[in-house]
Design a protein around this motif. Structure first.
Motif, PDB file in Angstrom:
ATOM      1  N   PHE A  15       0.873  -1.200  -0.017  1.00  0.00           N
ATOM      2  CA  PHE A  15       0.056   0.234  -0.014  1.00  0.00           C
ATOM      3  C   PHE A  15       0.941   1.184   0.082  1.00  0.00           C
ATOM      4  O   PHE A  15       0.568   2.295  -0.819  1.00  0.00           O
ATOM      5  N   ALA A  16       1.999   1.209   0.726  1.00  0.00           N
ATOM      6  CA  ALA A  16       2.862   2.434   0.858  1.00  0.00           C
ATOM      7  C   ALA A  16       3.548   2.704  -0.322  1.00  0.00           C
ATOM      8  O   ALA A  16       3.564   3.948  -0.843  1.00  0.00           O
ATOM      9  N   TYR A  17       3.889   1.632  -0.920  1.00  0.00           N
ATOM     10  CA  TYR A  17       4.651   1.785  -2.312  1.00  0.00           C
ATOM     11  C   TYR A  17       3.785   2.331  -3.240  1.00  0.00           C
ATOM     12  O   TYR A  17       3.923   3.273  -4.232  1.00  0.00           O
ATOM     13  N   GLU A  18       2.602   1.569  -3.481  1.00  0.00           N
ATOM     14  CA  GLU A  18       1.427   2.372  -4.349  1.00  0.00           C
ATOM     15  C   GLU A  18       0.996   3.516  -4.179  1.00  0.00           C
ATOM     16  O   GLU A  18       0.774   4.137  -5.314  1.00  0.00           O
ATOM     17  N   ASN A  19       1.072   3.933  -3.178  1.00  0.00           N
ATOM     18  CA  ASN A  19       0.524   5.474  -2.966  1.00  0.00           C
ATOM     19  C   ASN A  19       1.620   6.316  -2.859  1.00  0.00           C
ATOM     20  O   ASN A  19       1.535   7.545  -2.554  1.00  0.00           O
TER      21      ASN A  19
END
Length: 225
Positions: free
Chosen positions: A217-221
């Motif tokens: 999630f952190a990488y995608e955002n």
């Protein structure tokens, strides 16, 4: 506490070798061996292991499908499904197993190369059993980074993190960097129990299953690069 482990691999010699290595640790008990994904699912349901060491390439049902079936099972009547579903530690050759990226979405907690050392294998089982993502090895960072880049076009709106407090955002970024609760506590000058509480809030607010999904999630955002 004893960590109960199920090993799934279609090669008997590899299964026996993994079992011997893991059994050398007094806190790990190998409770079963499966020769394919279907056997792994059936044995996991019957034996309730804490961790399944899952090969990806297997006959009848591969490790990816088996992981999705185990993690995606409905809640049981005796408790929280997060407490009864096993943690999945995937075995991969990395360069050949491109579909391993899908395993992140299926709920795998970590990845280990088949030529990993005995110490790395034992440590990997301990890490995922404790509820952490296996992030330290470079393979997992590469997998997660590439996985996130492939899915950037599916990136949620910025509103996805609107419910997080500034401190919870800090904790999420540090989770994505692969830090443990103790390391996050040192970085933010907080008590480890406080960090654990923040991690729980992050997972709940973002509807994430575990730390591995929090990293994705952190990488995608774009919270980490």
């Amino acid at each position: 506490m004893t960590i109960r482990v199920l090993i799934a691999d279609d090669q008997v010699m590899i299964r026996d070798g993994l079992a011997a290595l893991l059994s050398s640790d007094p806190q790990i008990e190998v409770i079963g061996q499966a020769g394919n994904g279907r056997e792994a699912v059936d044995m996991a349901r019957a034996l309730d292991p804490d961790v399944v060491v899952m090969d990806i390439r297997m006959p009848e049902m591969d490790g990816l499908a088996a992981t999705a079936e185990l993690i995606g099972e409905p809640a049981r009547a005796d408790g929280d499904p997060a407490d009864v579903r096993p943690k999945i530690l995937m075995l991969t050759t990395f360069d050949l197993d491109e579909y391993v990226y899908e395993a992140l979405g299926a709920g795998a907690s970590g990845f280990l190369l088949k030529d990993a050392s005995a110490a790395d294998l034992v440590a990997g089982v301990r890490v995922v059993a404790a509820g952490d993502a296996l992030l330290a090895p470079s393979i997992t960072r590469r997998l997660i980074g590439d996985f996130a880049r492939r899915r950037r076009h599916q990136r949620p709106s910025p509103a996805a993190t609107a419910g997080l407090t500034p401190r919870e955002m800090d904790v999420l970024r540090l989770i994505a960097r692969g830090l443990s609760n103790a390391e996050i506590a040192a970085e933010l000058v907080l008590a480890e129990q406080t960090v654990k509480t923040h991690v729980g809030h992050v997972l709940t607010k973002l509807a994430l299953r575990d730390r591995t999904q929090a990293v994705v999630f952190a990488y995608e955002n774009g919270l980490v690069g």
